[in-house]
Write a protein that holds these residues in place. Sequence first.
Motif, PDB file in Angstrom:
ATOM      1  N   TYR A  24       0.850  -1.190   0.000  1.00 46.20           N
ATOM      2  CA  TYR A  24       0.000   0.000   0.000  1.00 46.20           C
ATOM      3  C   TYR A  24       0.883   1.236   0.000  1.00 46.20           C
ATOM      4  O   TYR A  24       1.900   1.271   0.700  1.00 46.20           O
ATOM      5  CB  TYR A  24      -0.904   0.046   1.238  1.00 46.20           C
ATOM      6  N   VAL A  41      -9.807   3.004  -0.960  1.00 40.80           N
ATOM      7  CA  VAL A  41      -8.714   2.214  -1.531  1.00 40.80           C
ATOM      8  C   VAL A  41      -8.767   2.308  -3.050  1.00 40.80           C
ATOM      9  O   VAL A  41      -9.740   1.870  -3.682  1.00 40.80           O
ATOM     10  CB  VAL A  41      -8.794   0.748  -1.079  1.00 40.80           C
ATOM     11  N   TYR A  42      -7.724   2.907  -3.628  1.00 43.57           N
ATOM     12  CA  TYR A  42      -7.541   2.881  -5.080  1.00 43.57           C
ATOM     13  C   TYR A  42      -6.690   1.658  -5.421  1.00 43.57           C
ATOM     14  O   TYR A  42      -6.024   1.087  -4.539  1.00 43.57           O
ATOM     15  CB  TYR A  42      -6.841   4.161  -5.548  1.00 43.57           C
ATOM     16  N   HIS A  43      -6.670   1.270  -6.674  1.00 44.98           N
ATOM     17  CA  HIS A  43      -6.000   0.026  -7.044  1.00 44.98           C
ATOM     18  C   HIS A  43      -5.035   0.251  -8.209  1.00 44.98           C
ATOM     19  O   HIS A  43      -5.393   0.869  -9.221  1.00 44.98           O
ATOM     20  CB  HIS A  43      -7.026  -1.046  -7.415  1.00 44.98           C
ATOM     21  N   GLY A  44      -3.812  -0.270  -8.034  1.00 44.15           N
ATOM     22  CA  GLY A  44      -2.846  -0.287  -9.114  1.00 44.15           C
ATOM     23  C   GLY A  44      -1.818   0.832  -9.051  1.00 44.15           C
ATOM     24  O   GLY A  44      -2.163   2.002  -8.846  1.00 44.15           O
ATOM     25  N   LYS A  97      -3.664   0.393  -3.243  1.00 45.89           N
ATOM     26  CA  LYS A  97      -3.231  -1.006  -3.147  1.00 45.89           C
ATOM     27  C   LYS A  97      -2.494  -1.333  -4.433  1.00 45.89           C
ATOM     28  O   LYS A  97      -3.056  -1.239  -5.532  1.00 45.89           O
ATOM     29  CB  LYS A  97      -4.430  -1.936  -2.955  1.00 45.89           C
ATOM     30  N   LYS A 157      -1.016  -4.157  -5.690  1.00 49.29           N
ATOM     31  CA  LYS A 157      -1.372  -5.375  -6.429  1.00 49.29           C
ATOM     32  C   LYS A 157      -2.834  -5.719  -6.225  1.00 49.29           C
ATOM     33  O   LYS A 157      -3.394  -5.477  -5.167  1.00 49.29           O
ATOM     34  CB  LYS A 157      -0.501  -6.548  -5.972  1.00 49.29           C
TER      35      LYS A 157
END
Length: 360
Positions: A61, A332-335, A358, A360
């Motif tokens: 993170y 939470v955003y991703h990538g 996050k 992965k």
Amino acid sequence: MKLFHFHFIAKRLYSGSGIIKAQKYVLTKYFQGEPKKTDFQLVEEVLPDLRDGEILTEAEYISVDPFMRAYMIGYKLPVDMIGGQVAKIVASRNEHYPIGKYVTGSFGWRTHTICNPEKLKGNAGFAPFSLLPDISPYPVSLALGILGMPGRLGSNSSLRRKLMIRTTLLKRDCPPACFVPARDIAAYPLRVASPRCCRVVGFAGTDEKCYYLEKELGFDRAFNYKTVDIKAALKEGAPRKVDCYFDNVGGQISSNIINYMNKYGRVAVCGSISSYNESCSPKATILQPAIVLKELKIEGFLVDRWIDRWEEGINANLRWLVDGKLKYEEKVYHGFDNMVDAFVGMLRGENTGKAVVKIK
């Protein structure tokens, strides 16, 4: 409940070599208004083999925070983008930092990092390097929020004594009214203020956030600053005026609140996000008449002011969390490719609670 301790015995050590490629964001242009992807360059670098005492971490993170927007003007370009991480140890030549454990540190916006923990001691950055214990069932991302820098900034045992009580909270014989512009540290002034019989009022940028502040966090009143008349909201929310103000927004809202304060009121200032994306300093009502005539005390502070008591504060927050005295929300955003989008989204106020990415 397992509290934070920073000494562990390794079970597995790094015993091989191989090519590890890291990606990182490099700031190549100073921000003009809202940050843009073209302000950055995504760079790939090959990391060297580990030396004795070093560890290799992989980001799980990465935090996006308002201060990043304000601080980058102080760096000479090009420069690696700053920021905190929760990272997993994937290789180790340090017996105190075994593979599989998590660490936090000011590693910036990068996927992999090689460091020597011993050399990081005493060099905190925006958050000290530390080895995380098992905090399950809570996610490790909380080490970037309620159990990390924002949590340490907002409230812990030493901060309560040295900052909140001294510069923000009311004496027991004072009229009870405390104002909080509600961003991701809003729960902390509330946690400290409410047991002391304060009336806690806040501003937020959406009706949904106002509902969350009142129904979930227990604010006495919360107002959407985008849709209400600020002066009218002040009179409704704090009819006996304001005694203490936790300010991380700045701008005209802060001027209105400070001018509405009672005599001997106290203000703790930790930011001014309302102006971070502005190309020139915004105009707001002057504060000096109110400060002088009301004999106000205004004090700014940085999170590393009590760095020597970091662990104590984080453990206090963890106890409060376990006891149900603190609540949290995360966006939470991703990538890793979405770091800039997450950064911009946070500055626009998309998040309720702490914004993290996050990887992965």
